[in-house]
Design an enzyme around this catalytic site. Structure first.
Site, mmCIF file in Angstrom:
data_model
loop_
_atom_site.group_PDB
_atom_site.id
_atom_site.type_symbol
_atom_site.label_atom_id
_atom_site.label_comp_id
_atom_site.label_asym_id
_atom_site.label_seq_id
_atom_site.Cartn_x
_atom_site.Cartn_y
_atom_site.Cartn_z
ATOM 1 N N HIS A 1 -5.702 -5.851 3.754
ATOM 2 C CA HIS A 1 -4.675 -4.814 3.879
ATOM 3 C C HIS A 1 -4.129 -4.797 5.309
ATOM 4 O O HIS A 1 -4.883 -4.549 6.251
ATOM 5 C CB HIS A 1 -5.271 -3.443 3.538
ATOM 6 C CG HIS A 1 -5.637 -3.297 2.094
ATOM 7 N ND1 HIS A 1 -5.028 -2.385 1.262
ATOM 8 C CD2 HIS A 1 -6.532 -3.970 1.335
ATOM 9 C CE1 HIS A 1 -5.550 -2.491 0.047
ATOM 10 N NE2 HIS A 1 -6.457 -3.444 0.061
ATOM 11 N N CYS B 1 0.844 -1.190 0.000
ATOM 12 C CA CYS B 1 0.000 0.000 0.000
ATOM 13 C C CYS B 1 0.881 1.242 0.000
ATOM 14 O O CYS B 1 1.842 1.343 0.748
ATOM 15 C CB CYS B 1 -0.937 -0.052 1.200
ATOM 16 S SG CYS B 1 -0.861 1.343 2.289
ATOM 17 N N GLU B 2 0.571 2.166 -0.902
ATOM 18 C CA GLU B 2 1.437 3.334 -1.057
ATOM 19 C C GLU B 2 1.260 4.355 0.066
ATOM 20 O O GLU B 2 2.042 5.282 0.183
ATOM 21 C CB GLU B 2 1.210 3.990 -2.425
ATOM 22 C CG GLU B 2 -0.123 4.665 -2.593
ATOM 23 C CD GLU B 2 -0.290 5.240 -3.992
ATOM 24 O OE1 GLU B 2 0.518 4.916 -4.872
ATOM 25 O OE2 GLU B 2 -1.246 6.008 -4.191
ATOM 26 N N HIS B 3 0.242 4.173 0.869
ATOM 27 C CA HIS B 3 0.029 5.131 1.956
ATOM 28 C C HIS B 3 0.813 4.774 3.210
ATOM 29 O O HIS B 3 1.197 5.650 3.964
ATOM 30 C CB HIS B 3 -1.466 5.207 2.302
ATOM 31 C CG HIS B 3 -2.310 5.644 1.152
ATOM 32 N ND1 HIS B 3 -3.493 5.043 0.813
ATOM 33 C CD2 HIS B 3 -2.114 6.628 0.246
ATOM 34 C CE1 HIS B 3 -3.993 5.637 -0.259
ATOM 35 N NE2 HIS B 3 -3.178 6.599 -0.618
ATOM 36 N N HIS B 4 1.011 3.479 3.428
ATOM 37 C CA HIS B 4 1.661 3.043 4.674
ATOM 38 C C HIS B 4 2.865 2.155 4.444
ATOM 39 O O HIS B 4 3.515 1.724 5.392
ATOM 40 C CB HIS B 4 0.651 2.299 5.559
ATOM 41 C CG HIS B 4 -0.589 3.091 5.858
ATOM 42 N ND1 HIS B 4 -1.734 3.002 5.118
ATOM 43 C CD2 HIS B 4 -0.831 4.008 6.831
ATOM 44 C CE1 HIS B 4 -2.655 3.823 5.609
ATOM 45 N NE2 HIS B 4 -2.134 4.454 6.644
ATOM 46 N N CYS C 1 -2.411 -2.591 6.600
ATOM 47 C CA CYS C 1 -2.542 -1.256 7.199
ATOM 48 C C CYS C 1 -3.898 -1.092 7.871
ATOM 49 O O CYS C 1 -4.055 -0.273 8.770
ATOM 50 C CB CYS C 1 -2.286 -0.151 6.174
ATOM 51 S SG CYS C 1 -3.454 -0.087 4.819
ATOM 52 N N GLN D 1 -5.305 -0.432 -4.214
ATOM 53 C CA GLN D 1 -5.939 -1.594 -4.848
ATOM 54 C C GLN D 1 -6.780 -1.189 -6.066
ATOM 55 O O GLN D 1 -6.814 -1.897 -7.069
ATOM 56 C CB GLN D 1 -6.807 -2.325 -3.812
ATOM 57 C CG GLN D 1 -7.403 -3.621 -4.334
ATOM 58 C CD GLN D 1 -8.185 -4.361 -3.263
ATOM 59 O OE1 GLN D 1 -7.866 -4.284 -2.080
ATOM 60 N NE2 GLN D 1 -9.226 -5.069 -3.667
HETATM 61 ZN ZN LIG Z 1 -2.460 1.611 3.673
#
Ligand SMILES: [Zn+2]
Length: 207
Positions: free
Chosen positions: A166, A97-100, A168, A138
């Protein structure tokens, strides 16, 4: 699902390019610094090699950036007189995941209806791999796989469904442990024809 085409850009093949050791060392050095910031001692015996291991792991988990889709497909397109749905389901999928920068993982189901050409079946999981081995969300991953198949095989339609968990969400307690995110991208006949879409979804569900 609609997404930006520019997000689907496949970079020039650099898979064979030698890693610049400067870049590797810089990544390792930054990872050492992260250990310090987390309150750890990067010189502790068990941690001494950790930055190198993590750097290597991160390079692998993002190798999709260095894969060229045309090289991956390697001309494995064949002319056929087959116009029924082709489905490859339960493709194992691992992404970040590119956020976490935490993993999400699950299964990907891909279907298409050939117009003139089919692709070697083993290439479908490879296409998934090219886009999964990157920093992703995703939804975009789902769209990129669908659009790439649409572009490269020129079929009557494409359907892609991804079911993933996920870390995250799970590890940080944001959602219940067993929640699964489901995304889909339907193009061509899969978008326009409800029966086609339903046939695909029924076959996917029949696990
Ligand atoms: Zn994430």
């Amino acid at each position: 699902m609609k997404g930006d085409l520019e997000n689907t850009c496949v970079r020039e093949g650099r898979e064979d390019a030698p890693r610049s050791s400067a870049s590797d060392l810089s990544l390792e050095e930054n990872l050492r610094q992260i250990l310090v910031e987390l309150g750890e001692d990067p010189n502790r015996e068990a941690l001494v090699k950790t930055p190198r291991r993590v750097a290597k792991s991160l390079r692998f988990l993002t190798r999709g950036y260095r894969l060229d889709i045309d090289k991956v497909l390697n001309g494995a397109l064949f002319d056929v007189c087959y116009d029924e749905m082709v489905i490859v389901k339960d493709i194992e999928l691992f992404s970040l995941c590119e956020h976490h920068l935490l993993p999400f993982f699950g299964r990907c189901h891909v279907a298409y209806i050939p117009k003139r050409k089919v692709i070697g079946l083993s290439k479908i999981p490879r296409i998934v791999e090219v886009f999964a081995r990157r920093l992703q969300v995703q939804e975009r991953l789902t769209t990129q796989i669908a659009r790439t198949i649409m572009e490269k095989i020129d079929p009557l339609g494409v359907g892609v469904v991804i079911e993933a968990r996920h870390l995250c969400m799970i590890m940080r307690g944001v959602e219940k442990q067993n929640s699964v995110a489901v995304t889909s991208a339907m193009l061509g006949a899969f978008r326009d024809n409800p029966q086609t879409r339903e046939e695909f979804l029924t076959l996917v569900r029949g696990n």
